[in-house]
Design a protein around this motif. Structure first.
Motif, PDB file in Angstrom:
ATOM      1  N   GLU A  73       0.838  -1.197   0.000  1.00  0.00           N
ATOM      2  CA  GLU A  73       0.000   0.000   0.000  1.00  0.00           C
ATOM      3  C   GLU A  73       0.874   1.249   0.000  1.00  0.00           C
ATOM      4  O   GLU A  73       1.871   1.328   0.708  1.00  0.00           O
ATOM      5  CB  GLU A  73      -0.877  -0.018   1.251  1.00  0.00           C
ATOM      6  N   VAL A  74       0.509   2.214  -0.817  1.00  0.00           N
ATOM      7  CA  VAL A  74       1.214   3.490  -0.852  1.00  0.00           C
ATOM      8  C   VAL A  74       0.532   4.425   0.138  1.00  0.00           C
ATOM      9  O   VAL A  74      -0.685   4.622   0.092  1.00  0.00           O
ATOM     10  CB  VAL A  74       1.201   4.116  -2.267  1.00  0.00           C
ATOM     11  N   ASN A  75       1.322   4.970   1.030  1.00  0.00           N
ATOM     12  CA  ASN A  75       0.811   5.931   1.995  1.00  0.00           C
ATOM     13  C   ASN A  75       0.876   7.303   1.344  1.00  0.00           C
ATOM     14  O   ASN A  75       1.920   7.949   1.313  1.00  0.00           O
ATOM     15  CB  ASN A  75       1.654   5.876   3.275  1.00  0.00           C
ATOM     16  N   PHE A  97       5.685   3.460   1.482  1.00  0.00           N
ATOM     17  CA  PHE A  97       4.829   2.275   1.476  1.00  0.00           C
ATOM     18  C   PHE A  97       4.450   1.944   2.916  1.00  0.00           C
ATOM     19  O   PHE A  97       5.254   2.069   3.825  1.00  0.00           O
ATOM     20  CB  PHE A  97       5.552   1.081   0.845  1.00  0.00           C
ATOM     21  N   GLY A  98       3.228   1.512   3.105  1.00  0.00           N
ATOM     22  CA  GLY A  98       2.730   1.160   4.421  1.00  0.00           C
ATOM     23  C   GLY A  98       1.461   1.943   4.698  1.00  0.00           C
ATOM     24  O   GLY A  98       1.242   3.005   4.141  1.00  0.00           O
ATOM     25  N   ALA A 148       8.568   1.746   4.289  1.00  0.00           N
ATOM     26  CA  ALA A 148       9.679   1.701   3.344  1.00  0.00           C
ATOM     27  C   ALA A 148       9.511   2.878   2.393  1.00  0.00           C
ATOM     28  O   ALA A 148       8.390   3.237   2.036  1.00  0.00           O
ATOM     29  CB  ALA A 148       9.665   0.383   2.573  1.00  0.00           C
ATOM     30  N   VAL A 149      10.622   3.467   1.995  1.00  0.00           N
ATOM     31  CA  VAL A 149      10.569   4.631   1.117  1.00  0.00           C
ATOM     32  C   VAL A 149      11.340   4.327  -0.160  1.00  0.00           C
ATOM     33  O   VAL A 149      12.450   3.795  -0.115  1.00  0.00           O
ATOM     34  CB  VAL A 149      11.178   5.880   1.800  1.00  0.00           C
ATOM     35  N   SER A 189      11.460  -4.839  -4.331  1.00  0.00           N
ATOM     36  CA  SER A 189      10.737  -4.821  -3.076  1.00  0.00           C
ATOM     37  C   SER A 189       9.368  -4.181  -3.153  1.00  0.00           C
ATOM     38  O   SER A 189       8.571  -4.336  -2.267  1.00  0.00           O
ATOM     39  CB  SER A 189      11.575  -4.103  -2.001  1.00  0.00           C
ATOM     40  N   SER A 190       9.102  -3.427  -4.237  1.00  0.00           N
ATOM     41  CA  SER A 190       7.837  -2.685  -4.239  1.00  0.00           C
ATOM     42  C   SER A 190       6.940  -2.956  -5.433  1.00  0.00           C
ATOM     43  O   SER A 190       5.876  -2.395  -5.528  1.00  0.00           O
ATOM     44  CB  SER A 190       8.135  -1.179  -4.192  1.00  0.00           C
TER      45      SER A 190
END
Length: 139
Positions: free
Chosen positions: A70-72, A97-98, A108-109, A137-138
């Motif tokens: 999920e993108v914050n 992300f998170g 995570a950025v 990772s994304s």
């Protein structure tokens, strides 16, 4: 379309993993480049032509087995820079992300820089500078 509109559409297509929507942003002879991706990486380093971009992204999304995170949006950052050339703009992104409930240590950025060259509202050249580890990772 203006740079902000083009970039918003680009982000929407990427977040939706919509290869058709992504490819339609490009001119017929548009080029997508990811210069920092190693040869043979998860996505091609260079793809030329709208239909080739569509095919490459469709194949990438089909092959991708990574879990989508999920993108914050509240904590992510996007800055657009216009240039003296009205057909060129630069985007700086820090995608976090998170979920919004995650603490700073849980997120995570992915930081990246994108250079867009446009013509009549379509992307003619897009260079996406990010590291290959970020896609592993994304994506």
């Amino acid at each position: 379309m203006e740079p902000r509109e083009i970039h918003a559409e680009y982000l929407g297509a990427m977040l939706a993993r919509d290869a058709d929507r992504f490819a339609d942003l490009f001119a017929l002879d548009g080029v997508f480049e990811a210069p920092l991706v190693p040869p043979g990486g998860a996505i091609p380093r260079r793809v030329a032509g709208r239909e080739e971009i569509r095919k490459a992204l469709t194949d990438h999304y089909r092959r991708s087995t990574a879990v989508l995170r999920e993108v914050n949006k509240e904590r992510s950052r996007r800055i657009l820079h216009t240039t003296s050339d009205p057909e060129v703009f630069i985007a700086e992104l820090d995608v976090v992300f998170g979920s919004p409930c995650d603490g700073p240590d849980d997120a995570a950025v992915m930081s990246l820089v994108q250079i867009f060259r446009t013509r009549q509202g379509h992307i003619t050249l897009m260079r996406d500078y990010f590291t290959a580890e970020a896609t592993a990772s994304s994506s």
